[in-house]
Write a protein that holds these residues in place. Structure first.
Motif, short mmCIF file in Angstrom:
data_model
loop_
_atom_site.label_atom_id
_atom_site.label_comp_id
_atom_site.label_asym_id
_atom_site.label_seq_id
_atom_site.Cartn_x
_atom_site.Cartn_y
_atom_site.Cartn_z
N ALA A 1 0.87 -1.19 0.00
CA ALA A 1 0.00 0.00 0.00
C ALA A 1 0.90 1.23 0.00
O ALA A 1 1.76 1.39 0.86
CB ALA A 1 -0.91 -0.01 1.23
N SER A 2 0.68 2.11 -0.97
CA SER A 2 1.54 3.29 -1.06
C SER A 2 1.30 4.28 0.07
O SER A 2 2.17 5.09 0.37
CB SER A 2 1.37 3.97 -2.42
N ALA A 3 0.14 4.20 0.71
CA ALA A 3 -0.17 5.15 1.79
C ALA A 3 -0.89 4.43 2.91
O ALA A 3 -1.41 3.32 2.73
CB ALA A 3 -1.04 6.28 1.25
N VAL A 4 -0.93 5.07 4.06
CA VAL A 4 -1.82 4.62 5.12
C VAL A 4 -3.22 4.76 4.55
O VAL A 4 -3.58 5.80 4.00
CB VAL A 4 -1.64 5.48 6.39
N ALA A 5 -4.02 3.71 4.65
CA ALA A 5 -5.38 3.72 4.10
C ALA A 5 -6.35 3.46 5.25
O ALA A 5 -6.21 2.48 5.98
CB ALA A 5 -5.52 2.65 3.02
N LEU A 6 -7.32 4.35 5.40
CA LEU A 6 -8.28 4.25 6.49
C LEU A 6 -9.64 3.82 5.98
O LEU A 6 -10.10 4.28 4.92
CB LEU A 6 -8.43 5.61 7.18
N THR A 7 -10.30 2.97 6.74
CA THR A 7 -11.69 2.65 6.45
C THR A 7 -12.53 3.88 6.80
O THR A 7 -12.10 4.72 7.62
CB THR A 7 -12.17 1.46 7.29
N PRO A 8 -13.71 4.00 6.24
CA PRO A 8 -14.59 5.12 6.63
C PRO A 8 -14.87 5.13 8.14
O PRO A 8 -14.92 6.20 8.76
CB PRO A 8 -15.86 4.88 5.81
N GLU A 9 -15.03 3.95 8.72
CA GLU A 9 -15.30 3.87 10.17
C GLU A 9 -14.15 4.43 10.98
O GLU A 9 -14.35 5.19 11.94
CB GLU A 9 -15.58 2.41 10.57
N ASP A 10 -12.92 4.04 10.63
CA ASP A 10 -11.76 4.57 11.36
C ASP A 10 -11.61 6.07 11.12
O ASP A 10 -11.24 6.81 12.04
CB ASP A 10 -10.48 3.82 10.97
N ALA A 11 -11.87 6.53 9.91
CA ALA A 11 -11.78 7.97 9.62
C ALA A 11 -12.77 8.75 10.50
O ALA A 11 -12.41 9.80 11.06
CB ALA A 11 -12.04 8.23 8.14
N ARG A 12 -13.99 8.24 10.62
CA ARG A 12 -14.98 8.90 11.50
C ARG A 12 -14.50 8.91 12.94
O ARG A 12 -14.62 9.91 13.65
CB ARG A 12 -16.33 8.18 11.40
N LYS A 13 -13.95 7.77 13.40
CA LYS A 13 -13.44 7.67 14.76
C LYS A 13 -12.34 8.71 15.01
O LYS A 13 -12.20 9.22 16.11
CB LYS A 13 -12.91 6.25 15.00
N LEU A 14 -11.58 9.04 13.97
CA LEU A 14 -10.50 10.02 14.08
C LEU A 14 -10.99 11.46 13.94
O LEU A 14 -10.19 12.39 14.01
CB LEU A 14 -9.43 9.73 13.03
N GLY A 15 -12.28 11.62 13.73
CA GLY A 15 -12.85 12.96 13.67
C GLY A 15 -13.02 13.55 12.29
O GLY A 15 -13.35 14.73 12.15
N PHE A 16 -12.82 12.77 11.26
CA PHE A 16 -13.00 13.29 9.90
C PHE A 16 -14.48 13.23 9.54
O PHE A 16 -15.16 12.22 9.78
CB PHE A 16 -12.18 12.48 8.88
N ASP A 17 -14.99 14.31 8.97
CA ASP A 17 -16.36 14.38 8.48
C ASP A 17 -16.33 13.89 7.03
O ASP A 17 -15.85 14.60 6.14
CB ASP A 17 -16.88 15.82 8.57
N LEU A 18 -16.84 12.69 6.81
CA LEU A 18 -16.76 12.09 5.47
C LEU A 18 -17.49 12.92 4.42
O LEU A 18 -17.07 12.94 3.25
CB LEU A 18 -17.31 10.66 5.49
N SER A 19 -18.55 13.60 4.80
CA SER A 19 -19.31 14.40 3.82
C SER A 19 -18.52 15.61 3.34
O SER A 19 -18.82 16.16 2.28
CB SER A 19 -20.65 14.84 4.41
N SER A 20 -17.49 16.01 4.09
CA SER A 20 -16.71 17.18 3.67
C SER A 20 -15.41 16.79 2.96
O SER A 20 -14.68 17.66 2.50
CB SER A 20 -16.38 18.06 4.88
N LEU A 21 -15.13 15.49 2.88
CA LEU A 21 -13.91 15.05 2.21
C LEU A 21 -14.10 15.01 0.70
O LEU A 21 -15.18 14.73 0.21
CB LEU A 21 -13.49 13.66 2.71
#
Length: 176
Positions: free
Chosen positions: A87-107
């Motif tokens: 994997a060329s980058a760290v890849a996050l599942t949507p669930e982990d991204a939400r847990k980290l505070g990322f708003d998926l609708s704004s990505l």
């Protein structure tokens, strides 16, 4: 070579040896075999600090399934990663991204990526810190994978910034 030259040579070699052992050379003798040796008004003093201790090795044990599963701390939250050098980058599942505070609708899911599950979209994010087994890196590039990723991946945007990493039969050794 005169006796004085031999003595000065031996003294210089001894001084270098003392320095390499982390000791200090404190004084220079006033006289050597009847010859006056020039010196400063105060004793020659050289301080040598001990070499910095090497960073401790971070170790991720190989699991029974033959994979390296790493428990990491990302931006202060726990994330379970599958270590993936492909994997060329760290890849996050949507669930982990939400847990980290990322708003998926704004990505902005403007990247096309290919995962084991097929082609999908991804959004680039920056992780303030990623720590795995004590090996911490700041400002790590990552991708949030829109669909098809079952677990987050610890990829080369983290691994490639380490001083080194090595896979053994028992563990993955990370050198920060």
């Amino acid at each position: 070579m005169s006796n004085l030259s031999k003595y000065l040579f031996v003294a210089a070699v001894s001084g270098i040896s003392a320095l390499s052992c982390g000791q200090a050379v404190n004084t220079v003798s006033d006289r050597i075999q009847g010859h006056q040796v020039a010196r400063a008004d105060t004793a020659l003093q050289v301080s040598v600090s001990a070499p910095a201790a090497p960073a401790p090795l971070a170790t991720v044990r190989k699991s029974a399934d033959g994979q390296y599963w790493a428990h990491g701390e990302v931006n202060g939250a726990d994330v379970r990663f599958l270590v993936d050098t492909g994997a060329s980058a760290v890849a996050l599942t949507p669930e982990d991204a939400r847990k980290l505070g990322f708003d998926l609708s704004s990505l902005n899911f403007g990247y096309r990526v290919v995962t084991a599950g097929g082609s999908t979209r991804a959004a680039a994010v920056k992780l303030a810190s990623v720590t795995v087994a004590g090996a911490r890196l700041d400002d790590v590039d990552a991708l949030v994978i829109e669909k098809g990723l079952d677990t987050s991946l610890l990829g080369m945007s983290y691994l490639g910034r380490l001083a080194s990493f090595q896979a053994t039969r028992q563990a993955l050794i990370l050198r920060p």
